[in-house]
Write a protein that holds these residues in place. Structure first.
Motif, mmCIF file in Angstrom:
data_model
loop_
_atom_site.group_PDB
_atom_site.id
_atom_site.type_symbol
_atom_site.label_atom_id
_atom_site.label_comp_id
_atom_site.label_asym_id
_atom_site.label_seq_id
_atom_site.Cartn_x
_atom_site.Cartn_y
_atom_site.Cartn_z
ATOM 1 N N ASP A 125 -4.175 1.943 -9.114
ATOM 2 C CA ASP A 125 -3.999 3.360 -8.797
ATOM 3 C C ASP A 125 -5.293 3.926 -8.216
ATOM 4 O O ASP A 125 -6.388 3.528 -8.612
ATOM 5 C CB ASP A 125 -3.614 4.123 -10.066
ATOM 6 N N GLU A 126 -5.166 4.873 -7.278
ATOM 7 C CA GLU A 126 -6.333 5.456 -6.595
ATOM 8 C C GLU A 126 -7.219 4.335 -6.038
ATOM 9 O O GLU A 126 -8.421 4.268 -6.315
ATOM 10 C CB GLU A 126 -7.128 6.363 -7.545
ATOM 11 N N CYS A 127 -6.601 3.444 -5.254
ATOM 12 C CA CYS A 127 -7.274 2.206 -4.842
ATOM 13 C C CYS A 127 -8.487 2.444 -3.956
ATOM 14 O O CYS A 127 -9.247 1.516 -3.672
ATOM 15 C CB CYS A 127 -6.287 1.285 -4.146
ATOM 16 N N HIS A 128 -8.689 3.687 -3.492
ATOM 17 C CA HIS A 128 -9.844 4.002 -2.646
ATOM 18 C C HIS A 128 -11.115 4.200 -3.447
ATOM 19 O O HIS A 128 -12.213 4.259 -2.885
ATOM 20 C CB HIS A 128 -9.580 5.308 -1.880
ATOM 21 N N HIS A 129 -11.011 4.318 -4.764
ATOM 22 C CA HIS A 129 -12.102 4.891 -5.549
ATOM 23 C C HIS A 129 -13.329 3.995 -5.641
ATOM 24 O O HIS A 129 -13.241 2.766 -5.720
ATOM 25 C CB HIS A 129 -11.610 5.211 -6.971
ATOM 26 N N LEU A 150 0.864 -1.180 0.000
ATOM 27 C CA LEU A 150 0.000 0.000 0.000
ATOM 28 C C LEU A 150 0.900 1.230 0.000
ATOM 29 O O LEU A 150 1.592 1.500 0.989
ATOM 30 C CB LEU A 150 -0.925 0.027 1.213
ATOM 31 N N ILE A 151 0.897 1.964 -1.117
ATOM 32 C CA ILE A 151 1.698 3.180 -1.229
ATOM 33 C C ILE A 151 0.798 4.350 -0.848
ATOM 34 O O ILE A 151 -0.052 4.777 -1.630
ATOM 35 C CB ILE A 151 2.258 3.361 -2.646
ATOM 36 N N TRP A 172 -0.679 -5.917 5.081
ATOM 37 C CA TRP A 172 -0.101 -5.360 3.863
ATOM 38 C C TRP A 172 1.180 -4.620 4.236
ATOM 39 O O TRP A 172 1.372 -4.239 5.407
ATOM 40 C CB TRP A 172 -1.060 -4.394 3.181
ATOM 41 N N THR A 173 2.044 -4.379 3.253
ATOM 42 C CA THR A 173 3.277 -3.624 3.474
ATOM 43 C C THR A 173 3.000 -2.148 3.207
ATOM 44 O O THR A 173 2.591 -1.780 2.092
ATOM 45 C CB THR A 173 4.388 -4.118 2.541
ATOM 46 N N PRO A 190 -6.447 6.300 1.123
ATOM 47 C CA PRO A 190 -6.956 4.924 1.137
ATOM 48 C C PRO A 190 -8.171 4.802 2.051
ATOM 49 O O PRO A 190 -8.353 5.591 2.980
ATOM 50 C CB PRO A 190 -5.772 4.111 1.671
ATOM 51 N N ARG A 191 -8.989 3.817 1.787
ATOM 52 C CA ARG A 191 -10.135 3.564 2.653
ATOM 53 C C ARG A 191 -9.637 3.176 4.046
ATOM 54 O O ARG A 191 -8.540 2.641 4.199
ATOM 55 C CB ARG A 191 -11.012 2.459 2.080
ATOM 56 N N VAL A 192 -10.468 3.421 5.026
ATOM 57 C CA VAL A 192 -10.117 3.062 6.401
ATOM 58 C C VAL A 192 -9.798 1.573 6.493
ATOM 59 O O VAL A 192 -8.831 1.164 7.145
ATOM 60 C CB VAL A 192 -11.258 3.445 7.359
ATOM 61 N N THR A 193 -10.580 0.741 5.813
ATOM 62 C CA THR A 193 -10.352 -0.708 5.863
ATOM 63 C C THR A 193 -9.022 -1.074 5.216
ATOM 64 O O THR A 193 -8.344 -2.006 5.661
ATOM 65 C CB THR A 193 -11.496 -1.443 5.158
ATOM 66 N N GLN A 194 -8.636 -0.356 4.158
ATOM 67 C CA GLN A 194 -7.371 -0.644 3.481
ATOM 68 C C GLN A 194 -6.183 -0.234 4.350
ATOM 69 O O GLN A 194 -5.229 -1.003 4.521
ATOM 70 C CB GLN A 194 -7.333 0.079 2.128
ATOM 71 N N TYR A 195 -6.242 0.968 4.909
ATOM 72 C CA TYR A 195 -5.121 1.448 5.730
ATOM 73 C C TYR A 195 -5.004 0.600 7.002
ATOM 74 O O TYR A 195 -3.897 0.362 7.507
ATOM 75 C CB TYR A 195 -5.317 2.922 6.077
ATOM 76 N N PHE A 196 -6.123 0.131 7.514
ATOM 77 C CA PHE A 196 -6.127 -0.713 8.706
ATOM 78 C C PHE A 196 -5.346 -2.009 8.446
ATOM 79 O O PHE A 196 -4.587 -2.477 9.304
ATOM 80 C CB PHE A 196 -7.567 -1.020 9.109
ATOM 81 N N GLN A 197 -5.527 -2.596 7.254
ATOM 82 C CA GLN A 197 -4.793 -3.814 6.918
ATOM 83 C C GLN A 197 -3.291 -3.551 6.874
ATOM 84 O O GLN A 197 -2.489 -4.380 7.306
ATOM 85 C CB GLN A 197 -5.266 -4.361 5.570
#
Length: 838
Positions: free
Chosen positions: A406-410, A307-308, A459-460, A446-453
């Motif tokens: 790219d823009e994985c939150h969208h 996750l960048i 995730w790295t 990023p979505r809250v769920t994505q950043y939480f992982q």
């Protein structure tokens, strides 16, 4: 000994697989992934072969009838991904497999309706719709279901056809239409005699000297060409015509052949070759970790997704480009996902500049033929890099080494309008795992769920906290052309540290108190004036289309609504009509109130059309462009608008959420958000997250050059935490506050959700069906080991869509989908991890 195969039927509601035997002539041709035609019940259907089986599950099997394509349509990794999607989303396997077949090649069974010539009937005794169908069949002959759909738009004709069939007036049968696409062929020309015989022909080519010389020029031209030549090129070089080619072909001097050509959507795309710039310190550290991950993946190790998390303009795309270069150098392929078509042109040019002749594109605005040919080129290994929205994930790339999202939150990565209901980000992660590929997910928000992982180590996490100047040469070119002097910046070579733009939050309540009733605050107005004086550019953002968001009567309060959706209709001044942005219903602007007859009909609210009108009135010298769904309906519209604005053919770009993408517009020094809280107060647990993401992303379009930038957020809720966090570019502050809210309410990432929705034209039927399932669900929860919370049944927030009433039930828990696995839920929409609860 017979050979047997397991086949997944390409019908949307079919989850089970079926065993068939192979005729002798197909035994060697059919393999896993082959697209075949099989008998299924009383019809013929397409299916995909999953595997060969030693022993069928039934004693008597039916034969595979035909092979649609000699080469497999699906790779083994695609078959595995479709099976994963079925297990994860509870969607039928046929619906998941259909995502991976190109439009036009995939065909579903249709119904052929034929008039019975031996049956006499009284035309007057038929119901009006039955009579209309009979007259259509009399006039046009047998019709397929799709043809009846086109002739009887928005009419439910199937019941009438069933009644006619029971009466013996028509016959119906299931048919499988032929595939709609074929390889494209064009006529080409080649010399049919040895080149040295051109000057020694025994017979003249014409009695007319001019014609003789023209035809001789054709032969001389073809003698100098090594391969087949298109006739248009022959005409251009020699002045010949079709008659000349016909005569020469009849004389045996040239040959006219049909040759296959690719329909390439990038054929006319212009780009300037580019080299990789010097990386910043942050990028170097990030790239070292990514490169190590790519190497580990190539060695067969399973690596965690990257996750960048980088602020807007921090150089994420350069990391993508380097990862692709490394992947191609290792002989592997790459998929680049972008959230929307609007981002595709800019992304394509950047990748073409680094990897010419290796890049393909796929998206919904391409023709069926272009998509089919891109699919075939990918399958044949002619394209190494594929760019597109979520559908690009399902292309048959062999030896996949890298996926970039790219823009994985969208939101556009979520498919919520048709089966299968899936999310592209977890699907991409699964695809990477099944293919042994690395995956890069990038976003400033990023979505809250994505950043939480990522924060929890699943995730790295890679952080890029500083904005850089990554296009110095392009910016300098624009500045020189426009006579703009660029300030000097200290920085690391090509990539100076720009800093994030200053953000002002304007309380529009105070503007009203000060006597300013315009939609433009005093600060925003001053900013627009400065941009125009400085020969720079501005973006004005409002996530509403149209000239007025609703029309109402000042006498009785009646609001003009869509008869199918119960939503207020939006007024569009250019067309002078009201439009429903959900179902497309249109009507003229009423002159009097339909309820009380008053003439006090007024338009209220502001959309992008109204903003554009007001800009032109208050800033008459400004050149404007509008970018929303109305202006981008035609193919290529996104690229045209973007090119016009990038080349400074407009000063102000006005638009909806299409502007909140990863667009790089170096001359934009001002972003104005007309109303920041649009969507903030919707009854959905992700409303604050969406608002923060949208405001942060649109603010990120400003200040991407040494010219600097300013952002003005206008709002009536200036103290809201999402607006304040966006104004301070403070993702961490927003994340922690949102995470606390989710922990208290036990919403994701602290639980998972399943949303069940039922629709019916009868409101009482919709309610009673929802109540009945709720009772069944309570019994299942009591009987099983499923600690779940059930919310509802309740009407959806948008209660009525397309004339159908909507009720929903929410299941909340650690694994709510397990309660529903293998349960009969006919006519229900089932969304696992729904992106919205509206």
């Amino acid at each position: 000994m017979a050979s047997y195969v397991e086949v997944a039927i390409n019908l949307p509601q079919i989850t089970d697989t079926f065993h068939y035997h192979l005729p002798a002539d197909l035994e060697s041709a059919v393999q896993p992934g082959s697209l075949v035609i099989v008998p299924f019940g009383r019809q013929r259907a397409q299916g995909v072969v999953l595997r060969r089986v030693d022993q069928p599950e039934v004693s008597k099997t039916k034969p595979v009838e035909d092979l649609v394509d000699e080469e497999p349509a699906l790779t083994p990794q695609q078959i595995a991904l479709a099976q994963w999607m079925t297990a994860e989303t509870l969607a039928p396997l046929g619906a998941c497999i259909n995502l991976m077949l190109p439009p036009g090649l995939s065909q579903r069974t249709d119904t052929l309706v034929t008039l019975n010539p031996e049956r006499d009937f009284d035309d007057e005794a038929l119901a009006p719709l039955e009579r209309r169908i009979v007259h259509l069949l009399q006039a046009r002959g047998p019709l397929r279901g799709r043809q009846l759909n086109a002739s009887l738009r928005h009419v439910e004709w199937r019941g009438a056809v069933r009644r006619l069939a029971r009466a013996g007036i028509v016959h119906t049968r299931a048919v499988l239409p032929p595939t709609r696409v074929r390889p494209k062929t064009v006529r080409k020309v080649a010399l049919a005699i040895p080149p040295d015989q051109v000057e020694t022909l025994p017979d003249p080519l014409s009695r007319v000297e001019k014609v003789q010389e023209r035809r001789l020029r054709v032969l001389r031209f073809l003698a100098g060409e090594s391969g087949l030549v298109e006739p248009s090129w022959v005409y251009a070089q020699t002045g010949a015509n079709n008659g000349d080619l016909k005569m020469l072909a009849e004389a045996g001097l040239i040959s006219l052949r049909q040759a296959e050509v690719w329909r390439n959507p990038l054929e006319d795309t212009s780009f300037v070759p580019d080299t990789a710039p010097e990386l910043t310190h942050d990028q170097v550290q990030a790239w070292d970790r990514i490169r190590q991950g790519l190497e580990s993946a190539r060695q067969g190790q399973l690596i965690a997704p990257f996750l960048i998390h980088g602020v807007t303009g921090s150089g994420k795309t350069e990391l993508y480009l380097r990862a692709v270069r490394e992947t191609l150098a290792a002989g592997q392929t790459a998929i680049i996902l972008v959230p929307e078509i609007s981002l595709t042109p800019q992304t394509i040019k950047r990748f073409l500049a680094r990897f010419p002749d290796q890049v393909g594109v796929i998206h919904s605005q391409l023709s069926e033929g272009e998509r089919y040919d891109t699919w075939r080129r990918v399958r044949q290994g002619e394209l190494s890099v594929l760019i597109g929205p979520r559908s690009a994930l399902f292309m048959p790339l062999e030896n996949l080494g890298l996926i970039v999202v790219d823009e994985c939150h969208h939101e556009s990565y979520d498919q919520s309008d048709s089966l299968p209901y899936y999310h592209a980000v977890p699907t991409a992660v699964a695809c990477a795992r099944l293919s042994g590929a690395a995956i890069l997910l990038g976003s400033a928000t990023p979505r809250v769920t994505q950043y939480f992982q990522a924060a929890n180590g699943e995730w790295t996490l890679i952080e890029l906290p500083r904005r850089i100047l990554a296009h110095r040469a392009a910016i300098a070119h624009h500045a020189q052309r426009l006579g703009i002097e660029l300030p000097k910046l200290a920085g690391e070579g090509e990539a100076a540290d720009l800093g994030l733009p200053k953000v002002s939050v304007v309380d529009m309540r105070q503007e009203l108190i000060a006597g300013n009733r315009s939609i433009f605050s005093r600060e925003l107005r001053a900013g627009i004036e400065h941009v125009l004086e400085s020969n720079q550019q501005a973006i004005l953002f409002l996530n509403r289309r149209g000239s007025a968001t609703y029309v109402f009567c000042r006498e009785c309060g009646y609001v003009v609504k869509c008869p199918r959706d119960d939503k207020p209709l939006t007024y569009h001044s250019r067309a002078d009509q009201l439009t429903c942005h959900t179902c497309g219903y249109q009507r003229k602007m009423p002159q009097t109130c339909p309820q009380c007859g008053s003439k006090q009909i007024r338009q209220l609210g502001t959309g992008t059309e109204k903003v554009e009108q007001l800009v032109r009135e208050q800033f008459p010298t400004a050149r404007t462009l509008r970018w929303d769904a109305e202006t981008t309906r035609k193919k290529g519209a996104h690229e045209l608008i973007l090119n016009h604005f990038t080349n400074h053919n407009a000063d102000i770009l006005i638009g909806t959420q299409m502007l909140a993408k990863g667009l790089d517009l170096p001359l934009v020094t001002l972003v104005g958000v007309i109303l920041a809280e649009v969507g903030l107060n919707l009854p959905d647990y992700r409303a604050g997250e969406r608002t923060f993401q949208l405001l942060t992303q649109v603010a990120g379009r400003a200040g991407r050059s040494p010219l600097g930038g300013q952002v003005v957020l206008q709002t009536y809720e200036p103290d809201n935490y999402a607006i304040q966090a966006a104004a301070h570019h403070d993702f961490e502050r927003f994340y922690q506050q949102e995470l606390d809210f989710r922990r208290i309410t036990q919403y994701p990432p602290f639980s998972r959700l399943v949303r069940l929705e039922y629709q019916n034209a009868d409101p009482l039927k919709a309610e009673s069906t929802a109540e009945a399932l709720a009772g069944t669900l309570r019994d299942w929860i009591r009987q099983g080991d499923h600690p779940l919370e059930m919310i509802g049944p309740v009407p959806c927030f948008f209660t009525r869509l397309y004339g159908r009433y909507r009720w929903q039930i929410i299941l909340k828990g650690q694994s709510p989908a397990e309660l529903l696995r293998n349960r009969p839920l006919t006519d229900w929409i089932v969304e696992v991890d729904p992106p919205s609860l509206l």
